[in-house]
Design an enzyme around this catalytic site. Structure first.
Site, PDB file in Angstrom:
ATOM      1  CB  SER A   1      -0.988  -0.036   1.164  1.00  0.00           C
ATOM      2  OG  SER A   1      -2.069   0.824   0.914  1.00  0.00           O
TER       3      SER A   1
ATOM      4  CG  HIS B   1      -5.555  -2.547  -0.184  1.00  0.00           C
ATOM      5  ND1 HIS B   1      -4.819  -2.140  -1.277  1.00  0.00           N
ATOM      6  CD2 HIS B   1      -5.082  -1.828   0.865  1.00  0.00           C
ATOM      7  CE1 HIS B   1      -3.943  -1.211  -0.898  1.00  0.00           C
ATOM      8  NE2 HIS B   1      -4.080  -1.006   0.401  1.00  0.00           N
TER       9      HIS B   1
ATOM     10  CG  ASP C   1      -6.508  -3.127  -3.934  1.00  0.00           C
ATOM     11  OD1 ASP C   1      -7.270  -2.365  -3.298  1.00  0.00           O
ATOM     12  OD2 ASP C   1      -5.291  -3.193  -3.738  1.00  0.00           O
TER      13      ASP C   1
END
Length: 325
Positions: free
Chosen positions: A35, A290, A251
């Site tokens: 991330s 994610h 995601d």
């Protein structure tokens, strides 16, 4: 940017510490992050190519100036439609998309292997019951626009939408009775603090036209600072650096398509697919979000892969994924 300097200074300091402690500098240095951490890894390759021999970047928050304002788009769509869609309907549309496109890859496993090939239209659900509710034309229209992604009022492409098969409720969240939108805090704060510099700004006043203006402001004002989308990795490659990027295709916060787009731009810049694969490889994980969770298996062994590549010259042809019961 502070975040850029912070990672670099930590690296320089860390190496100096290791030198003091061991009497010699580290033979190899690795960066692993996901991330924002994935974005920082890519930024290291772009701006401080001497810092790391190997970088593993998971679901990187690159294209920050584009995807982050784009994360508010589902709420803008719902405000414009005067229709805050409940989670049950979002989930029904996602389930229907998975059902429609699951077998496209020849395997029925609750996973859309290549969401780019899935063109499922939610209008099929219009008139069906979802709980005590009926799925409407407006619901279908809202969900279609969320999947399509941010567009200017004239229909011009701004950024990529959420892939079909992705949980829509993180960005198209709702709450209360009657339902009101519940925006994801990070993009909301991007608008409030970085674009409008007004912490009291009321997001429910944002029209699609206003969104397009602010989206372009984000790109112009912050692209060079925090976009982290520079495809020129020449210095990193020439130093012998290696990078593995991987992204879950479901995601729900950062569209994997943005990472695919970046990797294609790297390929163009660095002399094509084969030359790029000598130092940078992209792996896509179907059916995970994610956090790399979902109906698909979770990628594993990424760090071992980068070490083998850097220290033994063995480039990874694939990443193995595993599913635990």
């Amino acid at each position: 940017g502070k975040s850029e300097r912070g990672i670099h200074d930590m690296t320089v300091g860390g190496k100096a510490l290791a030198q003091t402690f061991d009497g010699k500098s580290p033979r190899y240095s690795y960066f692993v992050g996901g991330s924002t951490g994935g974005r920082q890894g890519v930024m290291e390759a772009q701006r401080y190519p001497g810092d790391y021999d190997g970088i593993v970047s998971a679901c990187p928050a690159i294209n920050w100036h584009r995807f982050l304002p784009g994360d508010l788009w589902p709420q803008v769509v719902m405000v414009a439609a005067k229709n805050f869609v409940p989670k049950a309907k979002l989930d029904a549309a996602t389930a229907a998309a998975v059902k429609a496109c699951d077998a496209l890859d020849g395997v029925t496993d609750r996973v859309i292997n290549d969401p780019a090939r899935c063109a499922f239209d939610p209008k099929i659900l219009v008139g069906t019951k979802v709980g005590d509710d009926t799925f409407t034309e407006s619901d279908a229209d809202v969900i279609r626009k969320i999947w399509e992604g941010p567009r200017a009022p004239d229909g011009m492409f701004l950024w990529l939408g959420l892939a079909r098969g992705t949980d829509l409720s993180a960005l198209a969240g709702t709450d209360g009775s009657p339902l009101i939108g519940k925006p994801f805090s990070i993009p909301l704060e991007w608008f409030q603090y970085f674009l409008l510099q007004n912490p009291k700004w009321d997001w429910t006043t944002l029209t699609p036209a206003g969104f397009a203006v602010l989206w372009r402001q984000s790109v112009e004002q912050y692209g060079a600072v925090i976009g982290t989308d520079d495809p020129d990795l020449t210095r990193f490659r020439d130093r012998g650096g290696k990078v593995i990027i991987y992204h879950g295709l479901a995601d729900q916060l950062i569209p994997a398509e943005g990472t695919i787009d970046y990797y294609k731009r790297v390929q163009q810049q660095m002399g094509g697919a084969e030359k790029t694969a000598q130092f940078a490889r992209l792996f896509l994980a179907p059916g995970v979000d994610h956090g790399f969770r979902g109906a698909g298996p979770t990628p594993t062994g990424q760090f071992e892969s980068i070490v083998r590549w850097v220290e033994a010259g063995q480039a990874p042809e694939k990443l193995i994924a595993e599913r635990r019961d």
